[in-house]
Design a protein around this motif. Structure first.
Motif, PDB file in Angstrom:
ATOM      1  N   GLY A 164       0.832  -1.213   0.000  1.00  0.00           N
ATOM      2  CA  GLY A 164       0.000   0.000   0.000  1.00  0.00           C
ATOM      3  C   GLY A 164       0.862   1.257   0.000  1.00  0.00           C
ATOM      4  O   GLY A 164       0.446   2.307  -0.469  1.00  0.00           O
ATOM      5  N   GLY A 333     -14.731  -4.174   2.643  1.00  0.00           N
ATOM      6  CA  GLY A 333     -13.279  -4.342   2.639  1.00  0.00           C
ATOM      7  C   GLY A 333     -12.859  -5.777   2.839  1.00  0.00           C
ATOM      8  O   GLY A 333     -13.176  -6.400   3.855  1.00  0.00           O
ATOM      9  N   LYS A 337      -5.372  -4.530   4.171  1.00  0.00           N
ATOM     10  CA  LYS A 337      -5.249  -3.124   4.548  1.00  0.00           C
ATOM     11  C   LYS A 337      -5.624  -2.312   3.320  1.00  0.00           C
ATOM     12  O   LYS A 337      -5.789  -2.877   2.237  1.00  0.00           O
ATOM     13  N   LYS A 338      -5.734  -1.003   3.483  1.00  0.00           N
ATOM     14  CA  LYS A 338      -6.139  -0.199   2.327  1.00  0.00           C
ATOM     15  C   LYS A 338      -5.002  -0.075   1.303  1.00  0.00           C
ATOM     16  O   LYS A 338      -3.834  -0.342   1.617  1.00  0.00           O
ATOM     17  N   ASP A 339      -5.371   0.330   0.099  1.00  0.00           N
ATOM     18  CA  ASP A 339      -4.429   0.597  -0.991  1.00  0.00           C
ATOM     19  C   ASP A 339      -3.665  -0.628  -1.470  1.00  0.00           C
ATOM     20  O   ASP A 339      -2.536  -0.529  -1.970  1.00  0.00           O
ATOM     21  N   ASP A 366     -15.375  -4.739  -1.985  1.00  0.00           N
ATOM     22  CA  ASP A 366     -14.005  -4.215  -1.837  1.00  0.00           C
ATOM     23  C   ASP A 366     -13.634  -3.537  -3.155  1.00  0.00           C
ATOM     24  O   ASP A 366     -13.851  -4.109  -4.230  1.00  0.00           O
ATOM     25  N   LYS A 368     -10.841  -3.126  -4.641  1.00  0.00           N
ATOM     26  CA  LYS A 368      -9.709  -3.652  -5.425  1.00  0.00           C
ATOM     27  C   LYS A 368      -9.626  -5.170  -5.514  1.00  0.00           C
ATOM     28  O   LYS A 368      -8.893  -5.698  -6.339  1.00  0.00           O
ATOM     29  N   THR A 414     -11.793  -3.178   6.298  1.00  0.00           N
ATOM     30  CA  THR A 414     -10.568  -2.572   5.749  1.00  0.00           C
ATOM     31  C   THR A 414     -10.741  -1.059   5.799  1.00  0.00           C
ATOM     32  O   THR A 414     -11.852  -0.564   5.586  1.00  0.00           O
ATOM     33  N   GLU A 415      -9.633  -0.360   6.038  1.00  0.00           N
ATOM     34  CA  GLU A 415      -9.736   1.093   6.253  1.00  0.00           C
ATOM     35  C   GLU A 415      -9.664   1.893   4.950  1.00  0.00           C
ATOM     36  O   GLU A 415      -9.051   2.966   4.896  1.00  0.00           O
ATOM     37  N   TRP A 416     -10.291   1.410   3.882  1.00  0.00           N
ATOM     38  CA  TRP A 416     -10.280   2.156   2.609  1.00  0.00           C
ATOM     39  C   TRP A 416     -10.812   3.562   2.827  1.00  0.00           C
ATOM     40  O   TRP A 416     -11.876   3.745   3.442  1.00  0.00           O
ATOM     41  N   ASP A 417     -10.124   4.575   2.266  1.00  0.00           N
ATOM     42  CA  ASP A 417     -10.557   5.971   2.428  1.00  0.00           C
ATOM     43  C   ASP A 417     -11.993   6.176   1.953  1.00  0.00           C
ATOM     44  O   ASP A 417     -12.739   6.943   2.543  1.00  0.00           O
ATOM     45  N   GLU A 418     -12.372   5.499   0.870  1.00  0.00           N
ATOM     46  CA  GLU A 418     -13.702   5.756   0.302  1.00  0.00           C
ATOM     47  C   GLU A 418     -14.835   5.380   1.262  1.00  0.00           C
ATOM     48  O   GLU A 418     -15.935   5.900   1.141  1.00  0.00           O
TER      49      GLU A 418
END
Ligand SMILES: NC(=O)c1ccc[n+]([C@@H]2O[C@H](COP(=O)([O-])OP(=O)(O)OC[C@H]3O[C@@H](n4cnc5c(N)ncnc54)[C@H](O)[C@@H]3O)[C@@H](O)[C@H]2O)c1
Ligand SMILES: O=c1ccn([C@@H]2O[C@H](COP(=O)(O)OP(=O)(O)O[C@H]3O[C@H](CO)[C@@H](O)[C@H](O)[C@H]3O)[C@@H](O)[C@H]2O)c(=O)[nH]1
Length: 464
Positions: A164, A333, A337-339, A366, A368, A414-418
């Protein structure tokens, strides 16, 4: 000696990004990343790279075909190289001696044997993979007994990038660690590798040690980082039982410069391909060294991580009136983890499986992770009795709002910003009532959600 040609065996999350950055920073060095997996290499050579990392695609595209190459021709790349990174996977063994603890070193050994069989001149071999202490010695022995050449130098150069943020970490590492033999030849090999990194890393950040210190430092760094997460997660359980708030506790202790504020985010447990594997690797090493108390000490980090995941699911069940059978639960998520699109050891997998054991209906969103990946991650779910059970119990959505429709609970894994900026008024309107949100990553605005009408639960704070 100055390095002119690098080969990297293993085109994964480490080999790909690391060599891409080396190629970018050293235009006079030819860098060839090789793998036995044809599909992976085809993807590295295509417009859709096999891994998602912010910033990676741009750097690959500007160097590929110039001094950066991806190939399955391991023989040719080894023959040409003067320095070879071994960056193959070292997963936890699932069978035999050390099952569930020891790392499986078969890929390291096969890479070493390939070099021994192929090389026509001495080379610097760099252990990039995370390995147990003394692995460099095994590689040296394989080379010595199987190669017609002599004079190989084996260095340890563990990688500390986090997924990430891989490109950022590679461009600006806290440190680069190189371990090698104390002999004149060993020191010359260390010098040659240091000079590669010193093209963009300040010299004082390139640390050199003996081989065993370098190998052990990698396991120790991951054990310390994982331990911090388990420590704050242990405290999160105390917070939930006492009225304390884990975010406030983290903030308060993080202000102590001796403790520092990083890696103190309570969560549903750490995931990823490294922490569990490497802590278990350390545990196994301690057991092998007849240090059972030390082994037990580090093993507790893993047990606490497992406890945290289970505890979180127990809380979901308890809040949903003691039963989730037949209820729709939406997981936001699936990546660890994010990204990143990586799901290896993701807590989402464990949490989804625990919820499925209770015969909940699961919807997953999710941004991605592909549907194929989710299917593969859940394929060994013990509560599935036939292949069609996946479609009976699990739905994968490409839209977060569609995923929330008719759901009893949203679970942030998951801590995705979106996820922070979604329209929660709209989501509330789509869900069954009472509508529950379980924030396993402490990323949402909890008071605002409560005002909308959600029943909010988070790790490390009790709102009830
Ligand atoms: N993923 C991370 O963020 C990270 C960070 C630091 C260190 N590490 C360590 O780096 C190592 C690699 O991790 P990864 O995540 O890149 O693994 P990965 O599974 O993504 O990639 C490893 C690659 O090696 C290839 N391979 C295996 N044996 C081979 C052989 N004999 N010849 C050619 N190719 C071969 C596999 O096909 C695979 O593509 C591991 O030891 C890991 O612990 C990983
Ligand atoms: O305060 C925190 C920090 C992280 N995590 C979780 O811990 C896991 C691992 O996160 P992170 O360490 O950021 O990612 P990795 O890619 O697994 O990187 C770790 O593992 C790599 C492989 O060895 C090392 O190179 C890195 O230095 C080390 O950070 C993830 O599930 C995170 O969500 C938390 O729960 N709380």
């Amino acid at each position: 000696m100055s390095v002119k040609n690098i080969c990297c065996i293993g085109a994964g999350y480490v080999g790909g990004p690391t060599c891409t950055v080396i190629a970018d920073k050293c235009s006079d060095i030819k860098v060839t990343v090789v793998d036995i997996n044809q599909r992976r290499i085809d993807e590295w050579n295509s417009d859709t790279l096999p891994i998602f990392e912010p910033g990676l695609e741009e750097i690959v595209k500007r160097n590929r075909g110039k001094n950066l190459f991806f190939s399955t021709d391991v023989t040719q790349a080894v023959l040409e190289a003067d320095l070879i990174f071994i960056s193959v996977n070292t997963p936890t063994k699932t069978f035999g001696m050390g099952k569930g603890r020891a790392p499986d070193l078969k890929y390291i050994e096969s890479a070493a044997r390939k070099i021994a069989d192929t090389a026509k001149s001495a080379k610097i071999i760099v252990e990039k993979s995370t390995v147990p202490v003394k692995a460099a010695e095994s590689i040296s022995k394989i080379l010595k007994h199987n190669s017609k050449c002599t004079g190989f130098q084996v260095l340890s150069n563990p990688e500390f990038l986090a997924e990430g943020t891989a490109i950022r970490d590679l461009l600006n590492p806290d440190r680069v660690l190189i371990g090698g033999d104390t002999s004149k030849e060993g020191q010359a090999a260390i010098r040659a590798l240091s000079e590669v990194y010193e093209r963009w890393v300040p010299k004082e950040r390139v640390l050199t040690t003996n081989t065993w210190s370098s190998e052990l430092s990698k396991l120790t760094a991951n054990a310390f980082l994982a331990q911090r997460i388990s420590s704050i997660n242990a405290i999160s359980a105390v917070c939930e039982a006492t009225g304390a708030d884990v975010s406030e506790v983290s903030y308060a202790i993080g202000k102590d410069s001796r403790i520092g504020d990083k890696f103190l985010r309570a969560s549903i447990g750490f995931g990823g391909s490294c922490f569990q594997k490497d802590v278990l690797n350390l545990v196994y090493l301690c057991e092998a060294l007849n240090l059972p108390e030390v082994a037990e000490y580090w093993h507790q980090v893993i047990l606490m991580n497992n406890f945290q995941r289970r505890r979180f699911v127990n809380k979901i069940i308890k809040r949903l009136f003691g039963t989730i059978t037949g209820k729709k639960i939406t997981i936001y998520g699936f990546a660890f983890k994010k990204d990143t699109g990586d799901t290896r050891e993701s807590s989402s997998i464990y949490i989804t499986k625990y919820l499925l054991e209770e015969e909940a209906r699961i919807v997953i969103y999710d941004p991605k992770v592909s549907e194929d990946q989710i299917r593969s991650d859940l394929s060994d779910c013990e509560s599935f009795h036939s292949p069609s059970d996946f479609d009976r119990y699990v739905t994968i959505c490409k839209d977060p709002y569609e995923a929330a429709k008719d759901s009893h609970a949203l679970v942030i894994c998951t801590e995705w910003d979106e996820f922070v900026t979604l329209d929660y008024e709209r989501i509330y309107g789509l869900m069954e009532k009472p509508a529950f949100i379980f924030d396993g990553r402490l990323i949402l605005k909890h008071e605002a959600l409560r005002k909308i009408g959600f029943q909010v639960d988070v790790v490390g704070k009790d709102f009830s």
